[in-house]
Scaffold this motif. Structure first.
Motif, mmCIF file in Angstrom:
data_model
loop_
_atom_site.group_PDB
_atom_site.id
_atom_site.type_symbol
_atom_site.label_atom_id
_atom_site.label_comp_id
_atom_site.label_asym_id
_atom_site.label_seq_id
_atom_site.Cartn_x
_atom_site.Cartn_y
_atom_site.Cartn_z
ATOM 1 N N GLN A 1 13.044 -8.604 38.281
ATOM 2 C CA GLN A 1 12.395 -7.813 39.328
ATOM 3 C C GLN A 1 11.438 -6.807 38.690
ATOM 4 O OE1 GLN A 1 14.978 -5.328 41.757
ATOM 5 N NE2 GLN A 1 13.431 -5.191 43.378
ATOM 6 N N SER B 1 18.898 3.208 44.950
ATOM 7 C CA SER B 1 18.500 1.809 44.829
ATOM 8 C C SER B 1 19.011 1.164 43.544
ATOM 9 C CB SER B 1 16.964 1.728 44.903
ATOM 10 O OG SER B 1 16.579 0.423 45.277
ATOM 11 N N GLY B 2 20.228 1.500 43.187
ATOM 12 C CA GLY B 2 20.768 0.961 41.932
ATOM 13 C C GLY B 2 19.895 1.355 40.765
ATOM 14 N N ASP C 1 21.571 -6.291 36.906
ATOM 15 C CA ASP C 1 22.683 -5.482 36.440
ATOM 16 C C ASP C 1 23.954 -6.321 36.576
ATOM 17 O OD1 ASP C 1 21.447 -2.808 35.900
ATOM 18 O OD2 ASP C 1 20.834 -3.045 37.980
ATOM 19 N N ARG D 1 11.918 7.511 33.330
ATOM 20 C CA ARG D 1 11.909 7.884 34.748
ATOM 21 C C ARG D 1 12.217 9.367 34.933
ATOM 22 N NH1 ARG D 1 15.361 2.548 36.433
ATOM 23 N NH2 ARG D 1 13.617 1.083 36.579
ATOM 24 N N THR E 1 14.812 -2.177 34.753
ATOM 25 C CA THR E 1 15.227 -2.135 33.351
ATOM 26 C C THR E 1 15.444 -3.554 32.816
ATOM 27 O OG1 THR E 1 17.477 -1.744 34.134
ATOM 28 C CG2 THR E 1 16.228 0.177 33.408
ATOM 29 N N THR F 1 18.594 2.898 37.528
ATOM 30 C CA THR F 1 19.111 3.419 36.273
ATOM 31 C C THR F 1 18.364 4.690 35.902
ATOM 32 O OG1 THR F 1 19.541 1.153 35.582
ATOM 33 C CG2 THR F 1 19.527 2.839 33.851
HETATM 34 N N1 ARG Z 1 19.234 -0.869 37.557
HETATM 35 C C1 ARG Z 1 17.984 -1.524 37.457
HETATM 36 C C2 ARG Z 1 16.864 -0.515 37.297
HETATM 37 O O1 ARG Z 1 17.038 0.626 37.549
HETATM 38 C C3 ARG Z 1 17.706 -2.454 38.615
HETATM 39 C C4 ARG Z 1 17.847 -1.866 39.974
HETATM 40 C C5 ARG Z 1 17.365 -2.788 41.075
HETATM 41 N N2 ARG Z 1 17.617 -2.225 42.362
HETATM 42 C C6 ARG Z 1 17.278 -2.785 43.514
HETATM 43 N N3 ARG Z 1 17.607 -2.172 44.622
HETATM 44 N N4 ARG Z 1 16.643 -3.911 43.557
HETATM 45 O O2 ARG Z 1 15.776 -0.837 36.906
#
Ligand code: ARG
Length: 244
Positions: free
Chosen positions: A137, A89-90, A177, A97, A141, A92
């Motif tokens: 969101q 999910s992208g 990001d 974590r 991060t 980080t």
């Molecule tokens: N890379 C950032 C994190 O890990 C944002 C990732 C958001 N990913 C998403 N699927 N909405 O916090």
């Protein structure tokens, strides 16, 4: 229909029907993050760079994939409760974590960036501390960065809500990001929005996550990622999604 579906989505099964299949890799994602993971226009399938990487990894391991679309801040709990095998999910790979879950080898690295209206007064992060509401969101991060900087934030469950809010004029800027910010400004947000870099943000290493007990899957996935790198598949997928 079945054959067409297989061709279109790399052997992925529909969520409800295959939960018991033992070869199915259950992957949790928050599919609101263009171009990494999002839903197709008809809402029926998952798509994006990271979705493609997951499908390639699963293929490499001889497994089918089943995606679960959940809130971003539910990803780590879903690994901890073993509801799913992996998160994609992208996300980080942060120290905090990594105390809760295992991470695979990173498949991507970037930094944070700001999306703001083309005509806004925001030209650097120093301009974002003047009481404007900054869209982020929850649990990301970007949200932590904004909090650390003392910015006033508006928190959203989904990255796509940040984009909607910006378009609706509810927030003057949002933090994402960098590739997500760049992508939006090059496509949907073209002309109306611009990107402001965040040079003092940490490098964001995106990696798949696993339950702490699942070292074996972590190792298998790492091996698959290494193979895909070597074969050039990761580069091809990157070209497909990020070539402008
Ligand atoms: N890379 C950032 C994190 O890990 C944002 C990732 C958001 N990913 C998403 N699927 N909405 O916090």
């Amino acid at each position: 229909l079945a054959a067409g579906m297989m061709a279109g989505c790399g052997g992925e099964k529909q969520a409800a029907s295959s939960a018991s299949g033992k070869n199915v890799l259950k992957v949790a994602t928050n599919a609101t993050y263009v171009p990494f993971e999002f839903k197709t226009k008809d809402g029926k399938d998952y798509t994006g760079y990271e979705i493609d990487v997951v499908r390639a990894v699963a293929k490499e391991m001889g497994r089918d994939v089943e995606f679960r679309n959940i809130a971003f801040d539910g990803l780590i709990p879903s690994l901890q409760s073993k509801e799913v095998d992996m998160s994609a999910s992208g996300m980080t790979a942060t120290k905090e974590r990594a105390e809760k879950i295992l991470f695979a080898a990173p498949f991507y690295e970037t930094k944070l960036a700001v999306v703001t209206k083309a005509d806004s007064d925001i030209h650097s992060v120093d301009d974002m501390n003047k009481g404007q509401e900054i869209a982020v969101q929850v649990g990301t991060t970007a949200a932590y960065y904004a909090q650390d900087k003392g910015m006033k934030t508006r928190n959203f469950d989904h990255s796509s809500d940040i984009i909607m809010e910006l378009k609706a004029g509810g927030a003057v800027a949002g933090i994402l990001d960098k590739p997500a910010a760049d992508y939006f400004v090059a496509t949907d947000g073209k002309g109306a929005f611009r990107v402001v870099d965040v040079p003092d943000s940490k490098v964001q290493y995106f990696a798949f996550g696993f339950n702490k007990d699942n070292k074996q899957l972590q190792q298998e996935v790492n091996k698959a990622i290494a193979n895909l790198k070597q074969k050039g598949t990761l580069n091809e997928l990157h070209e497909k999604w990020f070539k402008t």
